[in-house]
Design a protein around this motif. Structure first.
Motif, mmCIF file in Angstrom:
data_model
loop_
_atom_site.group_PDB
_atom_site.id
_atom_site.type_symbol
_atom_site.label_atom_id
_atom_site.label_comp_id
_atom_site.label_asym_id
_atom_site.label_seq_id
_atom_site.Cartn_x
_atom_site.Cartn_y
_atom_site.Cartn_z
ATOM 1 N N UNK A 171 39.246 28.507 34.522
ATOM 2 C CA UNK A 171 40.192 28.738 33.433
ATOM 3 C C UNK A 171 41.407 29.474 33.984
ATOM 4 N N UNK A 172 42.598 28.993 33.647
ATOM 5 C CA UNK A 172 43.839 29.603 34.105
ATOM 6 C C UNK A 172 44.437 30.453 32.997
ATOM 7 N N UNK A 173 44.899 31.646 33.377
ATOM 8 C CA UNK A 173 45.542 32.536 32.403
ATOM 9 C C UNK A 173 46.671 33.300 33.080
ATOM 10 N N UNK A 174 47.658 33.681 32.283
ATOM 11 C CA UNK A 174 48.755 34.511 32.767
ATOM 12 C C UNK A 174 48.637 35.861 32.089
ATOM 13 N N UNK A 175 48.653 36.924 32.901
ATOM 14 C CA UNK A 175 48.504 38.275 32.369
ATOM 15 C C UNK A 175 49.615 39.165 32.908
ATOM 16 N N UNK A 176 49.980 40.155 32.104
ATOM 17 C CA UNK A 176 50.947 41.159 32.543
ATOM 18 C C UNK A 176 50.160 42.284 33.187
ATOM 19 N N UNK A 177 50.542 42.645 34.393
ATOM 20 C CA UNK A 177 49.908 43.744 35.111
ATOM 21 C C UNK A 177 50.998 44.666 35.625
ATOM 22 N N UNK A 178 51.189 45.798 34.962
ATOM 23 C CA UNK A 178 52.248 46.717 35.382
ATOM 24 C C UNK A 178 53.600 46.047 35.320
ATOM 25 N N UNK A 179 54.318 46.043 36.436
ATOM 26 C CA UNK A 179 55.636 45.406 36.519
ATOM 27 C C UNK A 179 55.518 44.025 37.141
ATOM 28 N N UNK A 180 54.548 43.254 36.660
ATOM 29 C CA UNK A 180 54.383 41.892 37.152
ATOM 30 C C UNK A 180 53.690 41.032 36.108
ATOM 31 N N UNK A 181 53.846 39.737 36.296
ATOM 32 C CA UNK A 181 53.049 38.755 35.568
ATOM 33 C C UNK A 181 52.281 37.998 36.633
ATOM 34 N N UNK A 182 50.996 37.784 36.378
ATOM 35 C CA UNK A 182 50.113 37.171 37.361
ATOM 36 C C UNK A 182 49.402 35.985 36.719
ATOM 37 N N UNK A 195 46.144 33.775 36.984
ATOM 38 C CA UNK A 195 44.808 33.799 37.564
ATOM 39 C C UNK A 195 44.106 32.499 37.228
ATOM 40 N N UNK A 196 43.433 31.961 38.213
ATOM 41 C CA UNK A 196 42.646 30.749 38.046
ATOM 42 C C UNK A 196 41.204 31.127 38.357
ATOM 43 N N UNK A 197 40.359 31.109 37.310
ATOM 44 C CA UNK A 197 38.970 31.565 37.445
ATOM 45 C C UNK A 197 38.889 32.967 38.046
ATOM 46 N N UNK A 198 39.790 33.845 37.590
ATOM 47 C CA UNK A 198 39.787 35.236 38.013
ATOM 48 C C UNK A 198 40.509 35.521 39.312
ATOM 49 N N UNK A 199 40.939 34.490 40.030
ATOM 50 C CA UNK A 199 41.629 34.677 41.304
ATOM 51 C C UNK A 199 43.131 34.525 41.116
ATOM 52 N N UNK A 200 43.914 35.471 41.692
ATOM 53 C CA UNK A 200 45.364 35.424 41.578
ATOM 54 C C UNK A 200 45.895 34.237 42.381
ATOM 55 N N UNK A 201 46.654 33.352 41.721
ATOM 56 C CA UNK A 201 47.228 32.189 42.396
ATOM 57 C C UNK A 201 48.756 32.181 42.359
#
Length: 93
Positions: A1-12, A14-20
């Protein structure tokens, strides 16, 4: 599952929990942020992930009433291509 999350001063992305993919920015002034880095893993390139991340930062800047300095070369190219980003693009005076 792919998701985009805000982490501090970034957007990441993740595909199956791994940053891509990621985009990072930093505050430059009370009303300004600087996009300083964009990365997409080689296996995920060509899927418009970086373009989507730039859009996320633009939306974040609009919500926070901030201007954006796209110092990252990829982000700068996207700002030149997308007229809809003109309202938040902080250009050199």
């Amino acid at each position: 599952m792919r998701e985009t999350v805000k982490e501090g001063n970034s957007f990441v992305v993740k595909d199956n929990g791994e940053m891509v993919a990621e985009i990072t920015y930093k505050p430059a002034a009370k009303d300004m942020i600087v996009i300083d880095h964009t990365y997409v893993s080689p296996a995920m390139r060509g899927q418009k992930l970086a373009e989507d991340l730039v859009r996320r930062v633009v939306e974040h800047a609009r919500e926070a009433n901030k201007m954006v300095v796209p110092s990252c070369s990829y982000a700068h190219a996207q700002f030149k291509r997308h007229n809809e980003y003109q309202d938040v693009w902080k250009r050199d005076q």
